[in-house]
Scaffold this motif. Structure first.
Motif, PDB file in Angstrom:
ATOM      1  N   GLN A   1     -53.887 -12.821  11.390  1.00  0.00           N
ATOM      2  CA  GLN A   1     -53.014 -12.895  12.557  1.00  0.00           C
ATOM      3  C   GLN A   1     -52.795 -11.473  13.218  1.00  0.00           C
ATOM      4  N   PRO A   2     -52.319 -11.805  14.499  1.00  0.00           N
ATOM      5  CA  PRO A   2     -51.930 -10.566  15.115  1.00  0.00           C
ATOM      6  C   PRO A   2     -50.768 -10.034  14.509  1.00  0.00           C
ATOM      7  N   ALA A   3     -50.270  -8.743  14.367  1.00  0.00           N
ATOM      8  CA  ALA A   3     -49.131  -8.144  13.817  1.00  0.00           C
ATOM      9  C   ALA A   3     -47.793  -8.811  14.437  1.00  0.00           C
ATOM     10  N   VAL A   4     -46.635  -8.976  13.788  1.00  0.00           N
ATOM     11  CA  VAL A   4     -45.429  -9.216  14.287  1.00  0.00           C
ATOM     12  C   VAL A   4     -44.682  -8.133  14.217  1.00  0.00           C
ATOM     13  N   ASN A   5     -43.421  -7.728  14.933  1.00  0.00           N
ATOM     14  CA  ASN A   5     -42.568  -6.916  14.876  1.00  0.00           C
ATOM     15  C   ASN A   5     -42.010  -6.740  13.347  1.00  0.00           C
TER      16      ASN A   5
ATOM     17  N   ASN B   1     -49.363  -6.249   0.023  1.00  0.00           N
ATOM     18  CA  ASN B   1     -50.257  -7.485  -0.012  1.00  0.00           C
ATOM     19  C   ASN B   1     -50.769  -7.912   1.183  1.00  0.00           C
ATOM     20  N   GLY B   2     -50.662  -7.087   2.261  1.00  0.00           N
ATOM     21  CA  GLY B   2     -51.335  -6.909   3.598  1.00  0.00           C
ATOM     22  C   GLY B   2     -50.780  -7.946   4.672  1.00  0.00           C
ATOM     23  N   PHE B   3     -49.359  -8.011   4.656  1.00  0.00           N
ATOM     24  CA  PHE B   3     -48.771  -8.889   5.330  1.00  0.00           C
ATOM     25  C   PHE B   3     -47.730  -8.152   6.304  1.00  0.00           C
ATOM     26  N   ASN B   4     -47.726  -8.519   7.624  1.00  0.00           N
ATOM     27  CA  ASN B   4     -46.564  -7.979   8.256  1.00  0.00           C
ATOM     28  C   ASN B   4     -45.236  -9.078   8.291  1.00  0.00           C
ATOM     29  N   VAL B   5     -44.156  -8.453   7.931  1.00  0.00           N
ATOM     30  CA  VAL B   5     -43.081  -9.232   7.663  1.00  0.00           C
ATOM     31  C   VAL B   5     -41.685  -8.996   8.507  1.00  0.00           C
ATOM     32  N   LEU B   6     -40.906 -10.062   8.730  1.00  0.00           N
ATOM     33  CA  LEU B   6     -39.617 -10.021   9.426  1.00  0.00           C
ATOM     34  C   LEU B   6     -38.801 -10.808   8.682  1.00  0.00           C
TER      35      LEU B   6
ATOM     36  N   ILE C   1     -34.010  -6.824  -0.375  1.00  0.00           N
ATOM     37  CA  ILE C   1     -34.614  -6.972   0.822  1.00  0.00           C
ATOM     38  C   ILE C   1     -35.741  -5.961   0.932  1.00  0.00           C
ATOM     39  N   SER C   2     -35.481  -4.718   0.438  1.00  0.00           N
ATOM     40  CA  SER C   2     -36.473  -3.508   0.110  1.00  0.00           C
ATOM     41  C   SER C   2     -37.806  -4.105  -0.647  1.00  0.00           C
ATOM     42  N   ARG C   3     -37.436  -4.766  -1.931  1.00  0.00           N
ATOM     43  CA  ARG C   3     -38.314  -5.125  -2.833  1.00  0.00           C
ATOM     44  C   ARG C   3     -39.069  -6.132  -2.172  1.00  0.00           C
ATOM     45  N   LEU C   4     -38.666  -7.354  -1.329  1.00  0.00           N
ATOM     46  CA  LEU C   4     -39.429  -8.357  -0.739  1.00  0.00           C
ATOM     47  C   LEU C   4     -40.187  -7.905   0.215  1.00  0.00           C
ATOM     48  N   GLU C   5     -39.693  -6.824   1.055  1.00  0.00           N
ATOM     49  CA  GLU C   5     -40.538  -6.032   1.974  1.00  0.00           C
ATOM     50  C   GLU C   5     -41.853  -5.386   1.324  1.00  0.00           C
ATOM     51  N   ASN C   6     -41.677  -4.727   0.410  1.00  0.00           N
ATOM     52  CA  ASN C   6     -42.922  -4.193  -0.369  1.00  0.00           C
ATOM     53  C   ASN C   6     -43.687  -5.168  -1.003  1.00  0.00           C
ATOM     54  N   ILE C   7     -43.010  -6.492  -1.421  1.00  0.00           N
ATOM     55  CA  ILE C   7     -44.182  -7.241  -2.042  1.00  0.00           C
ATOM     56  C   ILE C   7     -45.176  -7.856  -0.695  1.00  0.00           C
ATOM     57  N   PHE C   8     -44.694  -8.029   0.135  1.00  0.00           N
ATOM     58  CA  PHE C   8     -45.408  -8.633   1.436  1.00  0.00           C
ATOM     59  C   PHE C   8     -46.268  -7.504   1.902  1.00  0.00           C
ATOM     60  N   ARG C   9     -45.705  -6.256   2.214  1.00  0.00           N
ATOM     61  CA  ARG C   9     -46.602  -5.160   2.666  1.00  0.00           C
ATOM     62  C   ARG C   9     -47.829  -4.800   1.810  1.00  0.00           C
TER      63      ARG C   9
ATOM     64  N   TYR D   1     -27.745 -14.844   3.095  1.00  0.00           N
ATOM     65  CA  TYR D   1     -28.957 -15.794   3.137  1.00  0.00           C
ATOM     66  C   TYR D   1     -29.955 -15.659   4.381  1.00  0.00           C
ATOM     67  N   TYR D   2     -31.217 -15.610   4.108  1.00  0.00           N
ATOM     68  CA  TYR D   2     -32.374 -15.201   5.088  1.00  0.00           C
ATOM     69  C   TYR D   2     -33.287 -16.087   5.035  1.00  0.00           C
ATOM     70  N   ASN D   3     -33.853 -15.961   6.377  1.00  0.00           N
ATOM     71  CA  ASN D   3     -35.345 -16.613   6.578  1.00  0.00           C
ATOM     72  C   ASN D   3     -36.482 -15.616   6.721  1.00  0.00           C
ATOM     73  N   VAL D   4     -37.433 -15.632   6.071  1.00  0.00           N
ATOM     74  CA  VAL D   4     -38.680 -14.721   5.926  1.00  0.00           C
ATOM     75  C   VAL D   4     -39.897 -15.240   6.366  1.00  0.00           C
ATOM     76  N   TYR D   5     -40.364 -14.279   7.677  1.00  0.00           N
ATOM     77  CA  TYR D   5     -41.743 -14.670   8.202  1.00  0.00           C
ATOM     78  C   TYR D   5     -42.561 -13.818   8.018  1.00  0.00           C
ATOM     79  N   ALA D   6     -43.593 -14.213   7.619  1.00  0.00           N
ATOM     80  CA  ALA D   6     -44.750 -13.333   7.086  1.00  0.00           C
ATOM     81  C   ALA D   6     -46.097 -13.688   7.505  1.00  0.00           C
ATOM     82  N   LEU D   7     -46.877 -12.832   8.187  1.00  0.00           N
ATOM     83  CA  LEU D   7     -48.262 -12.936   8.548  1.00  0.00           C
ATOM     84  C   LEU D   7     -49.295 -12.187   7.930  1.00  0.00           C
TER      85      LEU D   7
END
Length: 285
Positions: free
Chosen positions: A279-283, A251-256, A241-249, A268-274
């Protein structure tokens, strides 16, 4: 690479089961239980459009792991987007092609997405095509197959014992009917160049344990072309999860990253990245 979207349709379609969905769309299918499951996830629950993910009009969508085309059909029913739908397994691709052949804005491609251009073997399950997987991830995949069958049929049985007996029966090698296919793989960046795409408004990824490889196939200069990413991810532990968050952040994405409670499958997770540029930032998680 050849343009596989122009492959001829099978001449005999009458033997392939076809189902009319509750919204009136008719769809060729592997089996009714799987079709109902996909329809419920994508059309009824709209699971891919949460936490700020939106569907643009007249935009560009990549459907990576398109299966029989349920997500592509949803997108096409809601917008005028151009959709590129990728599916590596030939039997499933044939259904995808038939289900989308009347849609002028859909391009179907008989290839999988990964971190490089290559070929790989896949285990294909005719009765559970959504759980087909690369051979290198086949070990310990039986538990995921069981979860998939339980989720497909749980509403049909009030007695858990009877449900498990059915699942045991369906998991027998004869009924599972596992088949091996060698499939072509390429990368998102290669497809961006091949189709001359300047922007991808939405990238959807559902590739059964190959998710990190798909993301690794995006070159640094192409991340900024992608506005939104939504994906299913299997088997994530805390480190992943930390690795995935790092990949998105990075590369300039906010991720949930959202645990998918409805399926009751561990990790088992769903990932939402903007993309922050678009786009406006998400939580954030």
């Amino acid at each position: 690479m050849s343009r596989t979207e122009h492959e001829r349709l099978p001449s005999q379609t009458e033997a392939i089961p076809k189902k009319r969905l509750s919204n009136g769309i008719e769809i060729y299918q592997n089996n009714e239980g799987e079709t109902e499951f996909l329809y419920n996830e994508i059309f009824r629950k709209e699971m891919y459009f949460k936490h700020g993910i939106t569907l643009p009009d007249n935009g560009t969508v990549m459907d990576v792991g398109a299966n029989i085309g349920m997500f592509t059909l949803y997108v096409s029913s809601k917008s005028n987007c151009k959709v590129y739908a990728f599916e590596p397994l030939p039997p499933t691709f044939n259904l995808l092609k038939m289900n989308t052949s009347s849609l002028p804005h859909v391009t179907t491609v008989n290839v999988g997405l990964s971190n490089e251009i290559k070929e790989a073997e896949f285990a294909y399950f005719p009765t559970m095509s959504t759980d087909s997987v690369q051979i290198k991830y086949r070990e310990n995949h039986d538990q995921d197959l069981r979860y998939g069958l339980i989720n497909h049929y749980k509403d049909d049985f009030a007695n858990p014992r009877m449900l498990n007996r059915l699942v045991d029966h369906l998991m027998s090698p004869k009924l599972l009917n596992e088949q091996i296919y060698r499939c072509k793989l390429t990368t998102i960046s290669e497809m961006i160049r091949y189709y001359d795409l300047n922007e991808i408004d939405l990238l959807k990824i559902d590739v059964e344990k190959s998710e990190f490889e798909v993301l690794e196939g995006i070159l640094p200069e192409d991340w900024g072309k992608i506005k939104q990413i939504v994906m299913e991810v299997h088997g994530l532990d805390g480190e992943q999860i930390s690795r995935l968050e790092n990949i998105f952040r990075t590369n300039g994405f906010n991720v949930l990253i959202d645990y998918y409670e409805d399926l009751n499958i561990p990790n088992y997770y769903n990932v939402y990245a903007l993309n922050q540029m678009h786009q406006p930032a998400v939580n954030e998680v």
